[in-house]
Write a protein that holds these residues in place. Structure first.
Motif, short mmCIF file in Angstrom:
data_model
loop_
_atom_site.label_atom_id
_atom_site.label_comp_id
_atom_site.label_asym_id
_atom_site.label_seq_id
_atom_site.Cartn_x
_atom_site.Cartn_y
_atom_site.Cartn_z
N THR A 103 0.84 -1.20 0.00
CA THR A 103 0.00 0.00 0.00
C THR A 103 0.88 1.25 0.00
O THR A 103 1.87 1.32 0.73
CB THR A 103 -0.92 0.02 1.23
OG1 THR A 103 -1.71 -1.18 1.25
CG2 THR A 103 -1.85 1.22 1.21
N VAL B 101 -2.18 -1.78 -3.70
CA VAL B 101 -3.23 -0.82 -3.39
C VAL B 101 -2.58 0.57 -3.43
O VAL B 101 -1.90 0.97 -2.50
CB VAL B 101 -3.84 -1.09 -2.00
CG1 VAL B 101 -4.94 -0.07 -1.70
CG2 VAL B 101 -4.38 -2.51 -1.92
N THR C 75 -2.40 4.68 -3.62
CA THR C 75 -3.18 5.71 -2.95
C THR C 75 -3.07 7.08 -3.62
O THR C 75 -3.50 8.08 -3.05
CB THR C 75 -2.71 5.84 -1.49
OG1 THR C 75 -1.31 6.16 -1.48
CG2 THR C 75 -2.94 4.54 -0.73
N GLN D 44 -5.51 -2.15 -6.99
CA GLN D 44 -6.67 -1.39 -6.57
C GLN D 44 -6.27 0.07 -6.37
O GLN D 44 -5.17 0.35 -5.89
CB GLN D 44 -7.23 -1.93 -5.24
CG GLN D 44 -7.75 -3.35 -5.31
CD GLN D 44 -8.21 -3.85 -3.96
OE1 GLN D 44 -7.80 -3.35 -2.92
NE2 GLN D 44 -9.08 -4.85 -3.96
N HIS D 45 -7.18 0.96 -6.73
CA HIS D 45 -6.94 2.38 -6.51
C HIS D 45 -7.78 2.83 -5.33
O HIS D 45 -9.01 2.81 -5.38
CB HIS D 45 -7.31 3.18 -7.76
CG HIS D 45 -7.09 4.66 -7.60
ND1 HIS D 45 -7.95 5.60 -8.13
CD2 HIS D 45 -6.11 5.36 -6.95
CE1 HIS D 45 -7.51 6.81 -7.82
NE2 HIS D 45 -6.40 6.68 -7.11
N GLN D 46 -7.10 3.25 -4.25
CA GLN D 46 -7.80 3.74 -3.07
C GLN D 46 -7.16 5.04 -2.63
O GLN D 46 -6.27 5.08 -1.78
CB GLN D 46 -7.73 2.71 -1.94
CG GLN D 46 -8.48 1.42 -2.23
CD GLN D 46 -8.44 0.45 -1.08
OE1 GLN D 46 -7.94 0.75 0.00
NE2 GLN D 46 -8.97 -0.75 -1.29
N THR E 237 -6.17 8.43 -0.84
CA THR E 237 -6.26 8.84 0.56
C THR E 237 -6.75 10.26 0.72
O THR E 237 -7.12 10.67 1.82
CB THR E 237 -4.88 8.72 1.25
OG1 THR E 237 -3.93 9.50 0.52
CG2 THR E 237 -4.42 7.27 1.28
N ALA F 156 -11.21 12.21 -7.01
CA ALA F 156 -11.17 12.54 -5.58
C ALA F 156 -11.01 14.04 -5.32
O ALA F 156 -10.23 14.47 -4.48
CB ALA F 156 -10.05 11.77 -4.90
#
Length: 384
Positions: A273, A296, A298, A321-323, A325, A358
């Protein structure tokens, strides 16, 4: 008597599109060595032998080779069907297996023990194949069987009645979701989706040991009731769970001790991450070049071709995965409301980019490109 409790082999399952057949063959080879080294008398496979009701040819080959090798150690083998198995196909193969290998798939066999003797007398093994209420209620029409719990209560009632007729030590084998399972372990797809209801733990009172299958992480629900879990990691959610089997010792009076035998992990699983650049750092590559990688990242904005870039550094990257922050500074205004107040096409595009990135709108260069494209569209429409 010494018993090895394993389950959920899921022969034929893929891992994010990659075959697991060779890795599983290696792990089952290690399990066979453990059976030989520990002088195991009986091996239990508590359901979900295959991953599919219609397994491919190589899956049958691996199962046949493994059962034959287990038999060659001198151990007896007892296999029950799980919810992923086709009871008919697994049961058909049972007729072609050698003595000492018992495959239990018929609901009507519940309550009929497989009896194996040792120096202290008989041990009765009661295999309960996976019982789908809608399918098996035809066999017990006088009993209300609408849930998995009701079905397992009835099945264990049959086991209890048989125990009264067959004195001696007893082992039950079942494939279900029992109360008390830690929700952080690897759960089957049907459990996560609510397709199987919970079986109360006291349903399994009576036997000296209860070998359960269906949960992919080892679980100790009581001294006598346990899940062995799957021998291989089948999802990143299972990556921190040990793989192995339970080694059970019975003496003349019943359960003596239970020991965990760990199995090797052919390829570690790791979740990295951070920003994409951080994940791709030389330190990460050096540490995880041979691991299955779930990345993952961010970054506030989705990055171009992240999987291609990751695979260039991590040959076994299986998931990205794109998460982000960052928090959308305009989250109090919904995308729909921003569209309603947008006057120009430029504002609508800006609202869209903020929504999908975002809260980060277009850069100056992106705004220039947007204006150029919109101007070209106006000119083209004027010439039509």
């Amino acid at each position: 008597m010494r018993i090895l409790h394993t389950s959920d082999w899921h022969i034929g399952r893929t891992f994010h599109g990659h075959s697991t057949m060779d890795a599983l063959a290696d792990v089952l080879g290690a399990l066979i060595d453990q059976v030989r080294d520990n002088a195991v008398d009986v091996v239990i496979v508590a359901g979900d032998v295959f991953d599919s009701a219609t397994p491919a040819g190589p899956a049958y080959t691996l199962l046949g080779d493994t059962l034959a090798a287990l038999h060659d150690t001198g151990a007896k083998v007892i296999v029950t069907s799980g919810n992923h198995d086709s009871a008919a196909r697994l049961g058909f193969q049972a007729r072609m297996l050698r003595d000492g290998i018992h495959v239990i798939t018929d609901p009507l066999s519940v309550g009929t023990p497989v009896t194996i003797d040792d120096a202290d007398g008989p041990v009765h093994f009661y295999g309960i194949p996976y019982l789908e209420p809608a399918i098996v209620r035809q066999h017990w029409a006088d009993v209300p069987l609408r849930t998995q719990a009701q079905t397992m209560v009835h099945a264990m009632g049959l086991v209890g009645a048989a125990m009264a007729e067959h004195p001696g030590r007893t082992v039950a084998i079942a494939h279900c979701f029992a109360a008390g399972v830690d929700a952080t372990v690897g759960l089957e797809r049907e459990v996560r989706q609510g397709g199987l209801d919970v079986v109360p733990l006291d349903v399994f009172d009576g036997p000296d040991y209860v070998a359960l299958g269906h949960i992919h992480g080892r679980q100790k629900l009581s001294e006598r009731v346990r899940y062995a879990g799957a021998p291989l990691h089948y999802s990143f959610g299972e990556q921190h769970k040990e793989r192995g089997s339970w080694l059970i010792d019975l003496d003349a009076d019943g359960l003596v001790q239970v020991e965990w035998l760990a199995l090797p992990v052919p390829r570690r699983l790791v979740t990295l991450t951070g920003t994409l650049d951080e994940i791709l750092s030389a330190e990460n590559v050096a540490a995880h070049a041979d691991d299955w990688v779930c990345a993952v990242y961010t970054d506030a904005v989705p990055q171009a071709e992240p999987m291609r870039r990751l695979k260039q550094r991590f040959a076994h990257c299986a998931m990205v995965q794109h998460q982000p922050t960052t928090v959308d500074a305009h989250q109090e205004r919904s995308y729909a409301s921003r569209l309603k107040t947008a006057v120009s096409d430029t504002e609508r595009i800006e609202a869209f980019l903020e929504h999908v990135r975002a809260g980060q709108g277009p850069s100056e260069r992106e705004l220039e490109l947007i204006e150029e494209v919109l101007d070209e569209r106006v000119i083209a429409e004027a010439l039509v």
